[in-house]
Design a protein around this motif. Sequence first.
Motif, PDB file in Angstrom:
ATOM      1  N   VAL A 155       0.877  -1.176   0.000  1.00 42.69           N
ATOM      2  CA  VAL A 155       0.000   0.000   0.000  1.00 42.69           C
ATOM      3  C   VAL A 155       0.913   1.224   0.000  1.00 42.69           C
ATOM      4  CG1 VAL A 155      -1.742   1.257   1.327  1.00 42.69           C
ATOM      5  CG2 VAL A 155      -1.826  -1.237   1.208  1.00 42.69           C
ATOM      6  N   VAL A 156       0.730   2.091  -0.978  1.00 41.30           N
ATOM      7  CA  VAL A 156       1.610   3.260  -1.105  1.00 41.30           C
ATOM      8  C   VAL A 156       0.825   4.505  -0.720  1.00 41.30           C
ATOM      9  CG1 VAL A 156       3.105   4.554  -2.701  1.00 41.30           C
ATOM     10  CG2 VAL A 156       2.739   2.085  -3.046  1.00 41.30           C
ATOM     11  N   LYS A 157       1.361   5.243   0.263  1.00 38.89           N
ATOM     12  CA  LYS A 157       0.687   6.486   0.665  1.00 38.89           C
ATOM     13  C   LYS A 157       1.189   7.615  -0.208  1.00 38.89           C
ATOM     14  CE  LYS A 157      -0.663   5.360   5.284  1.00 38.89           C
ATOM     15  NZ  LYS A 157      -0.125   5.121   6.620  1.00 38.89           N
ATOM     16  N   VAL A 158       0.283   8.394  -0.743  1.00 40.67           N
ATOM     17  CA  VAL A 158       0.659   9.490  -1.638  1.00 40.67           C
ATOM     18  C   VAL A 158       0.715  10.800  -0.856  1.00 40.67           C
ATOM     19  CG1 VAL A 158       0.018  10.765  -3.721  1.00 40.67           C
ATOM     20  CG2 VAL A 158      -0.390   8.296  -3.586  1.00 40.67           C
ATOM     21  N   SER A 159      -0.254  11.026   0.029  1.00 39.44           N
ATOM     22  CA  SER A 159      -0.260  12.293   0.784  1.00 39.44           C
ATOM     23  C   SER A 159       0.422  12.093   2.133  1.00 39.44           C
ATOM     24  CB  SER A 159      -1.674  12.803   0.958  1.00 39.44           C
ATOM     25  OG  SER A 159      -2.437  11.834   1.608  1.00 39.44           O
ATOM     26  N   GLU A 160       0.772  13.214   2.770  1.00 43.15           N
ATOM     27  CA  GLU A 160       1.501  13.165   4.029  1.00 43.15           C
ATOM     28  C   GLU A 160       0.588  12.664   5.138  1.00 43.15           C
ATOM     29  OE1 GLU A 160       0.796  16.114   2.535  1.00 43.15           O
ATOM     30  OE2 GLU A 160       2.651  16.675   1.525  1.00 43.15           O
ATOM     31  N   PRO A 161       1.175  12.071   6.182  1.00 46.67           N
ATOM     32  CA  PRO A 161       0.355  11.566   7.284  1.00 46.67           C
ATOM     33  C   PRO A 161      -0.099  12.674   8.248  1.00 46.67           C
ATOM     34  CG  PRO A 161       2.657  11.063   7.683  1.00 46.67           C
ATOM     35  CD  PRO A 161       2.591  11.716   6.329  1.00 46.67           C
ATOM     36  N   TYR A 162       0.348  13.910   7.998  1.00 43.10           N
ATOM     37  CA  TYR A 162      -0.066  15.035   8.854  1.00 43.10           C
ATOM     38  C   TYR A 162      -0.838  16.008   7.971  1.00 43.10           C
ATOM     39  CZ  TYR A 162       4.173  16.359   6.496  1.00 43.10           C
ATOM     40  OH  TYR A 162       5.112  16.553   5.520  1.00 43.10           O
ATOM     41  N   LYS A 163      -1.758  16.735   8.571  1.00 45.66           N
ATOM     42  CA  LYS A 163      -2.588  17.654   7.766  1.00 45.66           C
ATOM     43  C   LYS A 163      -2.458  19.097   8.274  1.00 45.66           C
ATOM     44  CE  LYS A 163      -5.041  14.208   5.727  1.00 45.66           C
ATOM     45  NZ  LYS A 163      -4.016  13.694   4.842  1.00 45.66           N
ATOM     46  N   LEU A 164      -2.689  19.276   9.577  1.00 42.26           N
ATOM     47  CA  LEU A 164      -2.795  20.636  10.120  1.00 42.26           C
ATOM     48  C   LEU A 164      -1.462  21.372  10.157  1.00 42.26           C
ATOM     49  CD1 LEU A 164      -5.206  19.643  13.002  1.00 42.26           C
ATOM     50  CD2 LEU A 164      -5.810  20.810  10.884  1.00 42.26           C
ATOM     51  N   SER A 165      -0.392  20.630  10.391  1.00 44.31           N
ATOM     52  CA  SER A 165       0.918  21.290  10.453  1.00 44.31           C
ATOM     53  C   SER A 165       1.548  21.405   9.070  1.00 44.31           C
ATOM     54  CB  SER A 165       1.848  20.507  11.389  1.00 44.31           C
ATOM     55  OG  SER A 165       1.924  19.161  10.959  1.00 44.31           O
ATOM     56  N   GLY A 166       0.984  20.745   8.085  1.00 43.60           N
ATOM     57  CA  GLY A 166       1.581  20.722   6.746  1.00 43.60           C
ATOM     58  C   GLY A 166       1.283  21.970   5.936  1.00 43.60           C
ATOM     59  N   ARG A 167       2.106  22.205   4.931  1.00 44.68           N
ATOM     60  CA  ARG A 167       1.930  23.377   4.078  1.00 44.68           C
ATOM     61  C   ARG A 167       0.828  23.210   3.041  1.00 44.68           C
ATOM     62  NH1 ARG A 167       4.887  27.867   4.415  1.00 44.68           N
ATOM     63  NH2 ARG A 167       6.980  27.649   5.251  1.00 44.68           N
ATOM     64  N   ARG A 168       0.481  21.947   2.745  1.00 39.82           N
ATOM     65  CA  ARG A 168      -0.452  21.705   1.639  1.00 39.82           C
ATOM     66  C   ARG A 168      -1.741  22.519   1.778  1.00 39.82           C
ATOM     67  NH1 ARG A 168      -0.820  17.427  -2.038  1.00 39.82           N
ATOM     68  NH2 ARG A 168       0.813  16.306  -0.952  1.00 39.82           N
TER      69      ARG A 168
END
Length: 342
Positions: A62-75
């Motif tokens: 299983v390959v994760k494409v997005s980062e495992p963090y959301k709120l601290s991330g720049r995205r």
Amino acid sequence: MIIVFKQGTTDAQVDSIRQQMSAHKVIVQDIQGEICHMIGLAGDTSHIAGEELTRFEFVDRVVKVSEPYKLSGRRFHPSDTVIELPGGQKIGGGGLTVMAGPCSIESEEQMLTIARDVKLAGAALLRGGAFKPRSSPYAFQGLGLAGLDLMRIAREKSDLPIVTEIMSAEYCDVFEKYVDVIQIGARNMQNFPLLRAVGELGKPVLLKRGPSCTIDEMLQAADYILVSGKSRVILCERGIRTFETATRNTLDISAVPVLKKKSHLPVIVDPSHGTGHWDLVLPMALAAVAAGADGLMIEVHNNPEKALCDGQQSITPYLFDRLMRKAQKLHDTIINDEELTA
Ligand code: PEP
Ligand code: MN
């Protein structure tokens, strides 16, 4: 997230996973490769435990494409976060904010002397530990609540905001009342109930990197604090544990630009715990500034030989003053030089 099936997986097996994933309110898309079959999941996959799917013997990986963090991330938050304290001090946003003081609070006289000296040299915050996370239970553990009270007095007399470490959620009320920036120490970076509790207080939180934690783990820890929507976070690189024994920890200077790339949160560096030696603090502080840190945390003691904790890595007020001048000069050169910032 992409689920890759092993060669020979039957349509029925792929379909069983497709159906399971459809229940998660994500877009499920088939990708038929030449060799193997894949399923792509688009949308919020944060609640899907991808690695658990590998328990099916026909799932290859299983390959994760997005980062495992959301709120601290720049995205989802592209602009830099700037934290402003009630006294007007800013953390982030292009300045250099220095927090300085002893490792541990020892007496009123010690705190007042050091507070005066670090303020004169240009520190924006006063640091000092009342609750000390010591490796040995026989070592000085800090003055506890009495120490916090001395910090309160030093804050009042010096007019410097204070940053100090919380070790247990039972003290949230008192920290909320007296402390300007609440520190989560390296050892507690993954104490998730404590992170959640502190996140509820609505105060800036200084999150130190765990000695064996990756940058992604640090950002996930920051999300635990941010999830309440009330508190803001300052990230602090303070060295990680490696095979090297010449220094107490290995200060990961590259964490600064990596964190800045991945996260919108201010990043500061602690070269005192990062090196463990007073004479390495200045060069590594300058390295941190050169790498783009928003600030520094420095251990300063008026009598390092007699310090009850971390005297070997504490610098005197005289050396701190030199460090401040050099760090500020370097910072100004980097910020103001159009050729360098272009
Ligand atoms: C401290 O800043 O006093 C301290 C104990 O640091 P760390 O948690 O990084 O070891
Ligand atoms: Mn210390």
